[in-house]
Design an enzyme around this catalytic site. Structure first.
Site, PDB file in Angstrom:
ATOM      1  N   TRP A 202     -11.361  -2.454  -9.202  1.00  0.00           N
ATOM      2  CA  TRP A 202     -12.013  -2.131 -10.492  1.00  0.00           C
ATOM      3  C   TRP A 202     -12.759  -0.800 -10.415  1.00  0.00           C
ATOM      4  O   TRP A 202     -13.054  -0.192 -11.436  1.00  0.00           O
ATOM      5  CB  TRP A 202     -12.988  -3.237 -10.901  1.00  0.00           C
ATOM      6  CG  TRP A 202     -12.328  -4.552 -11.170  1.00  0.00           C
ATOM      7  CD1 TRP A 202     -12.359  -5.663 -10.372  1.00  0.00           C
ATOM      8  CD2 TRP A 202     -11.519  -4.907 -12.306  1.00  0.00           C
ATOM      9  NE1 TRP A 202     -11.623  -6.683 -10.937  1.00  0.00           N
ATOM     10  CE2 TRP A 202     -11.104  -6.246 -12.129  1.00  0.00           C
ATOM     11  CE3 TRP A 202     -11.101  -4.218 -13.458  1.00  0.00           C
ATOM     12  CZ2 TRP A 202     -10.293  -6.912 -13.056  1.00  0.00           C
ATOM     13  CZ3 TRP A 202     -10.304  -4.885 -14.380  1.00  0.00           C
ATOM     14  CH2 TRP A 202      -9.909  -6.213 -14.167  1.00  0.00           C
TER      15      TRP A 202
ATOM     16  N   THR B  95     -10.357  -7.239  -5.848  1.00  0.00           N
ATOM     17  CA  THR B  95     -11.645  -7.231  -6.558  1.00  0.00           C
ATOM     18  C   THR B  95     -12.308  -5.852  -6.457  1.00  0.00           C
ATOM     19  O   THR B  95     -13.141  -5.508  -7.299  1.00  0.00           O
ATOM     20  CB  THR B  95     -12.601  -8.309  -5.980  1.00  0.00           C
ATOM     21  OG1 THR B  95     -12.605  -8.200  -4.547  1.00  0.00           O
ATOM     22  CG2 THR B  95     -12.172  -9.714  -6.356  1.00  0.00           C
TER      23      THR B  95
ATOM     24  N   LEU C 132      11.745 -19.922  -4.795  1.00  0.00           N
ATOM     25  CA  LEU C 132      10.621 -19.114  -4.301  1.00  0.00           C
ATOM     26  C   LEU C 132       9.414 -19.182  -5.246  1.00  0.00           C
ATOM     27  O   LEU C 132       9.568 -19.108  -6.465  1.00  0.00           O
ATOM     28  CB  LEU C 132      11.069 -17.650  -4.184  1.00  0.00           C
ATOM     29  CG  LEU C 132       9.986 -16.635  -3.806  1.00  0.00           C
ATOM     30  CD1 LEU C 132       9.700 -16.672  -2.312  1.00  0.00           C
ATOM     31  CD2 LEU C 132      10.389 -15.222  -4.217  1.00  0.00           C
TER      32      LEU C 132
ATOM     33  N   HIS D 137       2.601   3.588  -8.912  1.00  0.00           N
ATOM     34  CA  HIS D 137       2.444   2.161  -9.235  1.00  0.00           C
ATOM     35  C   HIS D 137       3.689   1.629  -9.945  1.00  0.00           C
ATOM     36  O   HIS D 137       4.143   0.521  -9.695  1.00  0.00           O
ATOM     37  CB  HIS D 137       1.204   1.948 -10.116  1.00  0.00           C
ATOM     38  CG  HIS D 137      -0.077   2.302  -9.427  1.00  0.00           C
ATOM     39  ND1 HIS D 137      -0.329   1.980  -8.119  1.00  0.00           N
ATOM     40  CD2 HIS D 137      -1.187   2.958  -9.866  1.00  0.00           C
ATOM     41  CE1 HIS D 137      -1.530   2.423  -7.777  1.00  0.00           C
ATOM     42  NE2 HIS D 137      -2.070   3.023  -8.816  1.00  0.00           N
TER      43      HIS D 137
ATOM     44  N   ASP E 201       0.836  -1.211   0.000  1.00  0.00           N
ATOM     45  CA  ASP E 201       0.000   0.000   0.000  1.00  0.00           C
ATOM     46  C   ASP E 201       0.870   1.259   0.000  1.00  0.00           C
ATOM     47  O   ASP E 201       2.008   1.235   0.457  1.00  0.00           O
ATOM     48  CB  ASP E 201      -0.889  -0.037   1.257  1.00  0.00           C
ATOM     49  CG  ASP E 201      -2.108   0.846   1.115  1.00  0.00           C
ATOM     50  OD1 ASP E 201      -2.352   1.404   0.017  1.00  0.00           O
ATOM     51  OD2 ASP E 201      -2.828   1.007   2.121  1.00  0.00           O
TER      52      ASP E 201
ATOM     53  N   ASN F 222       1.290   3.511  -2.797  1.00  0.00           N
ATOM     54  CA  ASN F 222       1.857   3.942  -4.086  1.00  0.00           C
ATOM     55  C   ASN F 222       1.277   5.286  -4.530  1.00  0.00           C
ATOM     56  O   ASN F 222       2.013   6.160  -4.986  1.00  0.00           O
ATOM     57  CB  ASN F 222       1.604   2.869  -5.144  1.00  0.00           C
ATOM     58  CG  ASN F 222       2.157   1.523  -4.696  1.00  0.00           C
ATOM     59  OD1 ASN F 222       3.356   1.309  -4.706  1.00  0.00           O
ATOM     60  ND2 ASN F 222       1.276   0.632  -4.246  1.00  0.00           N
TER      61      ASN F 222
END
Ligand code: V07
Length: 267
Positions: free
Chosen positions: A89, A86, A151, A57, A40, A42
């Site tokens: 959007w 979700t 990883l 971003h 969180d 950005n």
């Protein structure tokens, strides 16, 4: 098993002071198996610089690369990153469009490096709503890295925990109707097998950047016993040192599964 010297080599690259590092008494036997991160801050990072949100971003994407390679070198087995929820959007159309181009850009630049680190790319979330070029880039990366056994870099993309749980319930009801399972078979372990994380252990550590103290619909079932670390650092500013500090904090906490540490259980 990682030893101190190997760990030092991992950090040396990032310009850490060797003596400081070795004096930290970093416990190499307690590297968390699964780390989950809510990336969180950005937008806030961009705003502070009078830049458009998408610049934040893009900067955040570069941090994904840095932290994924570091986690891989440290011996973390699964790194789950909340890339797109979700709910995301609902953001402005141009921002959503930009975000959906990031997986392709990220993989275009960094897939060779992920390969070199033996990293396997995975994704959890519903693919149907995601643009086809995004789906193609991710499918290609998953296919090309499927034999890597280092990883697992698991991107939560178009992921929501309630949605995941709801689909698990629907599929259990369907399997019950079809006689595949009975009411009595539905245990916690079986339920977990209907979730998108069925192939992974639950996270040992969850980190959220940017000072928000919420889960925001992220892995509600899986985080039941997880250690939480919240930091005010914005994701684009999140450094290797911040990640190491989170791991140290994790190691310093006594982990309590439902009340008592194992050593205390018979007291
Ligand atoms: C996104 C950058 C990181 C900060 C949080 C939001 C923006 C990497 C990916 C990605 C996803 C799948 C994949 C490879 C890379 C990504 C989105 C947003 C939607 F296979 N960063 N990143 N995807 N951000």
């Amino acid at each position: 098993m990682l030893n101190k010297m190997k760990l030092w080599k991992a950090f040396n690259k990032e310009g850490f002071n060797k003596n400081e590092f070795l004096n930290e008494q970093f416990n190499d036997s307690q590297i968390p198996h699964h780390v989950a991160i809510i990336m969180d801050g950005n937008g806030r990072w961009a705003k502070q610089r009078h830049l458009p949100r998408i610049a934040g971003h893009h900067e955040g994407m570069k941090v994904v690369r840095k932290i994924a390679t570091l986690a891989s070198r440290l011996g973390v087995k699964v790194l789950t990153l909340y890339a797109f929820s979700t709910e995301n959007w609902k953001r402005p159309k141009h921002e959503v469009e930009y975000l959906m181009k990031l997986p392709e850009e990220f993989l275009g630049s960094f897939l060779p490096e992920l390969q070199a680190h033996n990293i396997r790319v995975e994704m959890m979330g519903h693919k149907e709503q995601i643009p086809s070029y995004t789906q193609r880039a991710i499918s290609k990366a998953m296919e090309e890295t499927k034999d890597n056994d280092g990883l697992v870099l698991n991107f939560a993309l178009n992921y929501g925990s309630r949605d995941e749980i709801m689909w698990a319930v629907r599929n259990i009801v369907k399997d019950a109707k079809n006689g595949i399972i009975n009411e009595d078979d539905v245990t916690e372990n079986v339920f977990s097998q209907y979730l998108m994380t069925k192939d992974y252990k639950d996270p040992d550590l969850m980190i959220r950047t940017s000072g928000e103290l919420r889960l925001s619909n992220f892995m509600l079932w899986q985080l039941a016993y997880t250690e939480f670390i919240f930091t005010d650092v914005l994701w684009p500013d999140f450094s290797e040192e911040d990640f190491l500090n989170a791991l140290k904090e994790y190691q310093n906490r006594s982990r309590r599964f439902g009340g008592l540490k194992s050593e205390e259980q018979n007291e």
